[in-house]
Design a protein around this motif. Structure first.
Motif, short mmCIF file in Angstrom:
data_model
loop_
_atom_site.label_atom_id
_atom_site.label_comp_id
_atom_site.label_asym_id
_atom_site.label_seq_id
_atom_site.Cartn_x
_atom_site.Cartn_y
_atom_site.Cartn_z
N SER A 1 -6.25 -6.97 6.50
CA SER A 1 -5.75 -5.94 5.58
C SER A 1 -5.96 -4.55 6.17
O SER A 1 -5.07 -3.68 6.08
CB SER A 1 -6.46 -6.04 4.23
OG SER A 1 -6.22 -7.28 3.61
N HIS B 1 -6.14 -3.70 9.31
CA HIS B 1 -5.35 -3.45 10.51
C HIS B 1 -3.84 -3.55 10.29
O HIS B 1 -3.08 -2.93 11.03
CB HIS B 1 -5.76 -4.43 11.63
CG HIS B 1 -7.10 -4.13 12.22
ND1 HIS B 1 -8.29 -4.44 11.59
CD2 HIS B 1 -7.44 -3.51 13.39
CE1 HIS B 1 -9.30 -4.05 12.34
NE2 HIS B 1 -8.83 -3.49 13.43
N LEU B 2 -3.42 -4.29 9.30
CA LEU B 2 -1.99 -4.46 9.07
C LEU B 2 -1.43 -3.45 8.07
O LEU B 2 -0.28 -3.02 8.20
CB LEU B 2 -1.69 -5.88 8.59
CG LEU B 2 -1.97 -7.01 9.59
CD1 LEU B 2 -1.64 -8.36 8.98
CD2 LEU B 2 -1.17 -6.80 10.88
N LEU B 3 -2.25 -3.10 7.08
CA LEU B 3 -1.76 -2.20 6.03
C LEU B 3 -1.93 -0.73 6.38
O LEU B 3 -1.31 0.14 5.77
CB LEU B 3 -2.44 -2.51 4.70
CG LEU B 3 -2.21 -3.92 4.16
CD1 LEU B 3 -2.94 -4.12 2.83
CD2 LEU B 3 -0.72 -4.20 3.99
N SER C 1 -4.34 1.29 5.82
CA SER C 1 -5.00 2.11 4.80
C SER C 1 -6.35 2.57 5.32
O SER C 1 -7.15 1.77 5.81
CB SER C 1 -5.18 1.29 3.52
OG SER C 1 -6.06 1.94 2.63
N LEU D 1 -9.18 0.79 3.41
CA LEU D 1 -9.41 -0.58 3.86
C LEU D 1 -10.08 -0.61 5.22
O LEU D 1 -10.91 -1.48 5.50
CB LEU D 1 -8.10 -1.36 3.90
CG LEU D 1 -7.46 -1.67 2.54
CD1 LEU D 1 -6.12 -2.34 2.72
CD2 LEU D 1 -8.39 -2.55 1.71
N GLU D 2 -9.74 0.35 6.08
CA GLU D 2 -10.38 0.43 7.39
C GLU D 2 -11.88 0.68 7.25
O GLU D 2 -12.69 0.16 8.02
CB GLU D 2 -9.74 1.52 8.23
CG GLU D 2 -8.33 1.17 8.70
CD GLU D 2 -7.69 2.30 9.49
OE1 GLU D 2 -8.34 3.37 9.62
OE2 GLU D 2 -6.55 2.13 9.96
#
Length: 352
Positions: A81, A83-85, A87, A90-91
């Protein structure tokens, strides 16, 4: 500080609910394929057999799958999440790191799969066979090999060669840090036999990993704290279905992964965090220590004095043998585990 708390609590909560969702699938598979021991009890152990033989051949093993699967899904989910999104929030929640979580995750996965291999052997053992999975000597050798690799990682990659001692200078071990690490891992692994009564191992291990999550958080090793809390959350999901009467047992796939990982976490919470995670380990993990000690005392007494100290070992089965209901043994072990964990956290953080 608030973000750090969120970073620790979020994956722990996710792991718990993921475990709850995974359990019906795992339980269905275990019962469908009759994933329990085909021959219960132990040879020349009439007291133990009277207490547990019938239950061993009616309750599935391999319940530990829920624990490590929940941890893997949580860690990979948070990482993907982040790395793909793309955000930033989230990082910041991503706690997979080379210095704090790679090694404990490695030992959890490797230990879990070796334990799973052992459990599959036990399930397939026929009533006529004395096969009981991978022999103890082979399992100890595997643990020693994993411990040697982990010790080398600490010594070479993390440049750790000492352990913290309260109110004193760190004890430098030099190259002897490696065999010391291996011995500690073998001793902790031996405590895995605490998985012998409904709800016992789950409550004890959840308490231990929660304690180390608190230690790591106080040391500002937030990724390690998040990892330990995630493991604790996953164990609590397992425990939800393992309380009396247990739907399944943790077995080797759970205990091997958890004990090997616990050793690594304790060392990470030691000099790297400026604390005494290893010195506090026998305090925090006191129920495991008591379990191993009771086995050693029993075997030594039988060989040297030709008599038993306990009616049956490990210690928790002795309490059952003298008339304690299994639920009482479990509850009291939980209480002792919590109190010793609190004491161990104090010891681990003295001077931090």
């Amino acid at each position: 500080m608030i973000l750090d708390v969120v970073k620790v609590m979020t994956p722990a909560t996710l792991a718990f609910f993921i475990g709850i969702l995974l359990t019906p699938l795992v339980a269905h598979y275990l019962y469908k394929h009759r994933a329990w021991k085909k021959t219960g009890g132990k040879e020349n152990a009439p007291i133990f057999n009277s207490l547990h033989k019938d239950r061993e051949i009616k309750t599935p093993i391999m319940g530990g799958v829920i624990i490590w699967a929940s941890v893997l899904v949580t860690i990979s989910g948070v990482w993907l999440s982040a790395h793909l999104l793309g955000s930033s929030f989230l990082e910041k929640l991503d706690f997979l790191s080379r210095d704090q979580t790679w090694l404990p995750l490695f030992t959890l996965v490797v230990g879990a799969f070796v334990g799973l291999w052992n459990d599959i052997f036990e399930i397939k053992a026929s009533e006529r066979s004395h096969e009981k999975g991978i022999s103890l000597s082979v399992r100890l050798l595997i643990v020693a090999v994993i411990g040697t690799f982990a010790a080398w990682w600490f010594y070479d990659k993390l440049e750790v060669a000492s352990i913290g001692i309260p109110f004193a200078e760190d004890l430098s071990l030099g190259i002897f840090f490696i065999p010391f690490f291996v011995l500690v891992m073998l001793a902790v692994y031996a405590g895995g036999v605490i998985d012998g009564i409904d709800g016992l191992s789950g409550g004890v291990f959840a308490t231990i990993f929660t304690a180390y999550a608190g230690i790591a958080f106080a040391q500002e090793q937030i990724n390690l704290a998040a990892f330990s809390a995630t493991v604790a959350g996953a164990i609590l999901a397992f425990l939800w279905f393992n309380v009396p009467p247990a739907r399944f047992y943790m077995s080797e796939t759970g205990t091997m992964g958890l004990t090997l990982t616990l050793t690594v976490v304790a060392f990470l919470a030691d000099t790297l965090g400026g604390g005494h995670g290893v010195f506090a380990l026998p305090i925090i993990a006191f129920p495991l220590v008591a379990t191993v000690a009771s086995n050693i005392i029993q075997v030594s007494s039988k060989k040297l004095l030709k008599k038993k100290v306990f009616q049956v070992a490990p210690l928790h089965h002795h309490f059952e043998a003298i008339g304690w209901p299994s639920a009482k043994v479990t509850m009291r072990y939980w209480i002792i585990s919590i109190m010793m964990a609190l004491l161990g956290v104090i010891v681990a953080l003295i001077g931090v």
